[in-house]
Design an enzyme around this catalytic site. Structure first.
Site, PDB file in Angstrom:
ATOM      1  N   TRP A 192       0.820  -1.212   0.000  1.00 27.04           N
ATOM      2  CA  TRP A 192       0.000   0.000   0.000  1.00 27.04           C
ATOM      3  C   TRP A 192       0.851   1.258   0.000  1.00 27.04           C
ATOM      4  O   TRP A 192       0.457   2.276  -0.570  1.00 27.04           O
ATOM      5  CB  TRP A 192      -0.981  -0.034   1.162  1.00 27.04           C
ATOM      6  CG  TRP A 192      -1.975  -1.146   0.966  1.00 27.04           C
ATOM      7  CD1 TRP A 192      -2.061  -2.313   1.664  1.00 27.04           C
ATOM      8  CD2 TRP A 192      -2.978  -1.218  -0.050  1.00 27.04           C
ATOM      9  NE1 TRP A 192      -3.055  -3.105   1.155  1.00 27.04           N
ATOM     10  CE2 TRP A 192      -3.642  -2.464   0.113  1.00 27.04           C
ATOM     11  CE3 TRP A 192      -3.394  -0.357  -1.066  1.00 27.04           C
ATOM     12  CZ2 TRP A 192      -4.689  -2.854  -0.722  1.00 27.04           C
ATOM     13  CZ3 TRP A 192      -4.435  -0.747  -1.896  1.00 27.04           C
ATOM     14  CH2 TRP A 192      -5.071  -1.985  -1.720  1.00 27.04           C
TER      15      TRP A 192
ATOM     16  N   LYS B 143     -12.278  -2.043   7.836  1.00 24.51           N
ATOM     17  CA  LYS B 143     -11.480  -2.950   8.652  1.00 24.51           C
ATOM     18  C   LYS B 143     -11.820  -2.810  10.144  1.00 24.51           C
ATOM     19  O   LYS B 143     -12.235  -3.766  10.783  1.00 24.51           O
ATOM     20  CB  LYS B 143     -10.000  -2.733   8.386  1.00 24.51           C
ATOM     21  CG  LYS B 143      -9.649  -2.897   6.901  1.00 24.51           C
ATOM     22  CD  LYS B 143      -8.232  -2.530   6.582  1.00 24.51           C
ATOM     23  CE  LYS B 143      -7.990  -2.452   5.085  1.00 24.51           C
ATOM     24  NZ  LYS B 143      -8.205  -3.717   4.366  1.00 24.51           N
TER      25      LYS B 143
ATOM     26  N   ASP C 175      -1.610   6.735   6.539  1.00 25.49           N
ATOM     27  CA  ASP C 175      -2.673   5.828   6.142  1.00 25.49           C
ATOM     28  C   ASP C 175      -2.815   4.805   7.265  1.00 25.49           C
ATOM     29  O   ASP C 175      -1.961   3.940   7.446  1.00 25.49           O
ATOM     30  CB  ASP C 175      -2.318   5.146   4.821  1.00 25.49           C
ATOM     31  CG  ASP C 175      -3.327   4.080   4.400  1.00 25.49           C
ATOM     32  OD1 ASP C 175      -4.339   3.890   5.114  1.00 25.49           O
ATOM     33  OD2 ASP C 175      -3.096   3.429   3.368  1.00 25.49           O
TER      34      ASP C 175
END
Length: 361
Positions: free
Chosen positions: A102, A196, A172
């Site tokens: 990511w 999540k 993030d």
């Protein structure tokens, strides 16, 4: 109907109490005679819901004054591009610390809008560890430093907040937000996809310091400008009302569980339990990530014989243990241990792992 233990990396498990409450309110929310999905986002009832959700999140994370909380859309991936659009002038640069898939994607998506410098990376170590802070080549003139605090695919977690000087730190936190206490004041901007630890997919929560909202950025449509969303209380356009509602229920559930300190201890115990089963299997299972960087949220692991991976996934699914197949980029296996996954689920998984090893030795 019995529910399975869900180890999905995202969309992921939602607390059962939250799902049951949403179920009970689905047709008639708050005595309105309609579902929350059917009501105007600008009506007083939903505005009160939105205000409570923000207040509960501020309380959970001890968000200081001088920060705005935004409820946005687009997923974290959209904001890989939107953050440099808002925080950097044309011709500007930003530093990125890359610790997995990511982080790599954040750099690629930012590149059309900013000189995205990879100021630190563990790619040479196959993302099995974190790059040492002293190895980072930070530019004091950068618009921000971007980190990914938890790499969902590679299973690497940055638990200590790095000191990056006066340059704003952007994080993030999609896969570890709300999993333990964090000092928000150390960050300029935090963002996270909801799917999540917050709620269903389709919502992004952002915490951004006021001074960063005042940066001119570059010419862009209002819909992309964070300051416009802040000025309109995240209702510049019709928001994801269902996602916002479920996020609010999740925040309430977290407070009922004792808050983030309590969740952090639960998550530590869950992760320790699974890693102990892997490390104690005499090499049958292996977790390659350096111990100091092991994620509490996402645990990738392998079996000594890769041909057994598919058998493990099939048999674990039949046993009511869902979504243990590893990401296609890495293969192997992966268990995600987000807040909504109880210790009982991890104990069921480790018991299955021992049984599997005995039957397929």
């Amino acid at each position: 109907m019995s529910r399975a233990w869900n180890f999905s990396a995202g969309p992921a498990a939602i607390p059962e109490a939250v799902l049951k409450r949403a179920q009970s309110e689905l047709l008639d929310w708050n005595g309105s005679g309609a579902s929350v999905m059917e009501l105007s986002h600008r009506g007083k009832p939903f505005m009160e819901l939105a205000a409570r959700a923000e207040a509960d999140l501020r309380d959970l994370m001890s968000i200081p004054d001088g920060y705005r909380v935004l409820f946005l859309q687009g997923g974290a991936t959209q904001h890989f591009a939107q953050i440099p659009m808002n925080l950097t002038p044309e011709g500007g640069s930003a530093d990125y610390i890359v610790t997995g898939h990511w982080g790599e994607k954040a750099v690629r998506e930012a590149a059309p809008y900013v000189t995205a410098r990879v100021a630190g990376s563990s790619v040479d170590a196959n993302y099995l560890q974190l790059p040492a802070r002293e190895s980072w080549d930070l530019d004091p003139g950068a618009s921000y430093v971007h980190i990914t605090t938890n790499e969902t695919i590679h299973g690497v977690e940055m638990r200590d907040i790095p000191d990056v000087g006066d340059v704003p730190l952007v994080a993030d936190m999609s896969s570890d937000i709300l999993s333990a206490p964090v000092d928000v004041s150390r960050f300029g901007l935090i963002y996270a996809g909801a799917q999540k630890n917050i709620g269903p997919s389709g919502l992004v929560v952002m915490i951004v310091r006021d001074d960063l909202l005042k940066r001119p950025g570059r010419p862009m449509a209002k819909i992309f400008r964070y300051a416009e969303h802040a000025a309109n209380d995240s209702m510049l356009n019709t928001p994801n009302t269902w996602g916002w509602y479920l996020a609010g229920l999740t925040f309430q559930w977290l407070k009922e569980q004792g808050g983030l300190a309590a969740m952090g201890e639960r998550n530590r115990i869950k992760a320790d339990t699974l890693y102990a089963a892997i490390d104690g299997s005499d090499g049958y299972y292996r977790a390659p990530i350096a111990h100091a960087a092991r994620s509490r949220m996402n645990v990738p692991f392998t079996i000594h014989e890769p041909a057994l991976d598919a058998v493990f996934v099939k048999e674990s699914g039949d046993a009511g243990l869902l979504a243990l197949k590893g990401h296609k980029a890495l293969g192997g296996l992966r268990a995600s241990l987000y807040n909504a996954v109880p210790l009982e689920a991890v104990e069921a998984l480790t018991a299955f792992m021992r049984d599997f090893a005995n039957r397929h030795c």
